[in-house]
Structure formats: C-alpha cells, structure tokens
Design a protein around this motif. Sequence first.
Motif, mmCIF file in Angstrom:
data_model
loop_
_atom_site.group_PDB
_atom_site.id
_atom_site.type_symbol
_atom_site.label_atom_id
_atom_site.label_comp_id
_atom_site.label_asym_id
_atom_site.label_seq_id
_atom_site.Cartn_x
_atom_site.Cartn_y
_atom_site.Cartn_z
ATOM 1 N N UNK A 19 -17.748 17.140 -21.400
ATOM 2 C CA UNK A 19 -17.749 16.051 -22.381
ATOM 3 C C UNK A 19 -18.435 16.514 -23.665
ATOM 4 N N UNK A 20 -19.142 17.616 -23.566
ATOM 5 C CA UNK A 20 -19.652 18.354 -24.725
ATOM 6 C C UNK A 20 -19.244 19.807 -24.481
ATOM 7 N N UNK A 21 -19.118 20.620 -25.533
ATOM 8 C CA UNK A 21 -18.673 22.005 -25.315
ATOM 9 C C UNK A 21 -19.534 22.717 -24.270
ATOM 10 N N UNK A 22 -18.885 23.395 -23.343
ATOM 11 C CA UNK A 22 -19.600 24.072 -22.267
ATOM 12 C C UNK A 22 -18.782 25.287 -21.837
ATOM 13 N N UNK A 23 -19.485 26.330 -21.410
ATOM 14 C CA UNK A 23 -18.810 27.542 -20.934
ATOM 15 C C UNK A 23 -18.860 27.560 -19.407
ATOM 16 N N UNK A 24 -18.119 28.477 -18.819
ATOM 17 C CA UNK A 24 -17.965 28.520 -17.363
ATOM 18 C C UNK A 24 -19.253 28.467 -16.579
ATOM 19 N N UNK A 25 -20.187 29.358 -16.897
ATOM 20 C CA UNK A 25 -21.434 29.387 -16.144
ATOM 21 C C UNK A 25 -22.216 28.085 -16.354
ATOM 22 N N UNK A 28 -20.752 25.477 -14.047
ATOM 23 C CA UNK A 28 -21.216 25.710 -12.676
ATOM 24 C C UNK A 28 -22.632 25.165 -12.503
ATOM 25 N N UNK A 29 -23.522 25.490 -13.433
ATOM 26 C CA UNK A 29 -24.921 25.040 -13.360
ATOM 27 C C UNK A 29 -25.033 23.521 -13.451
ATOM 28 N N UNK A 30 -24.288 22.920 -14.374
ATOM 29 C CA UNK A 30 -24.377 21.474 -14.565
ATOM 30 C C UNK A 30 -23.893 20.715 -13.332
ATOM 31 N N UNK A 31 -22.788 21.164 -12.747
ATOM 32 C CA UNK A 31 -22.255 20.509 -11.548
ATOM 33 C C UNK A 31 -23.249 20.629 -10.395
ATOM 34 N N UNK A 32 -23.826 21.795 -10.238
ATOM 35 C CA UNK A 32 -24.807 22.003 -9.168
ATOM 36 C C UNK A 32 -26.024 21.094 -9.379
ATOM 37 N N UNK A 33 -26.481 20.972 -10.620
ATOM 38 C CA UNK A 33 -27.628 20.111 -10.934
ATOM 39 C C UNK A 33 -27.296 18.642 -10.693
ATOM 40 N N UNK A 34 -26.133 18.195 -11.204
ATOM 41 C CA UNK A 34 -25.739 16.795 -11.050
ATOM 42 C C UNK A 34 -25.645 16.368 -9.585
ATOM 43 N N UNK A 35 -25.205 17.303 -8.731
ATOM 44 C CA UNK A 35 -24.986 16.964 -7.328
ATOM 45 C C UNK A 35 -26.145 17.386 -6.434
ATOM 46 N N UNK A 36 -27.250 17.791 -7.025
ATOM 47 C CA UNK A 36 -28.399 18.230 -6.227
ATOM 48 C C UNK A 36 -28.065 19.411 -5.339
ATOM 49 N N UNK A 37 -27.149 20.264 -5.791
ATOM 50 C CA UNK A 37 -26.772 21.457 -5.033
ATOM 51 C C UNK A 37 -25.691 21.213 -3.984
ATOM 52 N N UNK A 38 -25.225 19.989 -3.864
ATOM 53 C CA UNK A 38 -24.204 19.673 -2.850
ATOM 54 C C UNK A 38 -22.856 20.293 -3.206
#
Length: 107
Positions: A19-25, A28-38
Amino acid sequence: MDKNLPLTEAIFYILLAVRKPNHGYGIIQEVETLTGGRVVLGPGTLYGAIQSLVKKGWISIYSEDTESRKKKEYLITKSGKAVFEEETQRLAELLRNAALMEGMNHD
C-alpha cells in the motif's frame, strides 16, 4: 462473487504490504511482522506471486534501481485496491456472521 476471490492469505498480505512502495525483502519482513511470524513468505513464493499480481494489474513496479539487481519497489494499483477492498468486505461479513451465530448459540 468476483472470480478472483477469495484471495490466498499470501496474496492478501502482499497487497497489504504494498500500500506504500515496498521491495521484496521488505514485503517478506512486513508480512512476517504483521502475522507474528505465522506467515513466512519464501522468495520463490513471493516472486511468483509478484509476477502474477503485476500480470493481473493489481500491483506495478514503482521504481527500479538499475545500479543493482535487487531493488525493485512495488505499489498496489487502483484495481489492486478494489480487489483488496472486496476481500476485506467479504472477510468482515464472515466475521459478522460467525459472531451472530455465536451469539445465538449462547441463548
């Protein structure tokens, strides 16, 4: 219902992460953080999904660092936002109905 729905969890979170400019890594980091590593997206899963999303027109390349091979930033498009909004409405309906049924079962 839109033939593109329901979204997979990976696609949902990728659209959320761009939803804001983001690169691949960063995705990956944002999704892991949002889901508490799930949810941990592997590079193969991520880049396959990114190719599919670009092809569908749901995300676009926002910027590309031509000096290095790694830094492509992606951004959700107008049609990507529309699909994401449809999915959030679908999920909200599921939760409302589950809560309603739970309330009825406690009487």
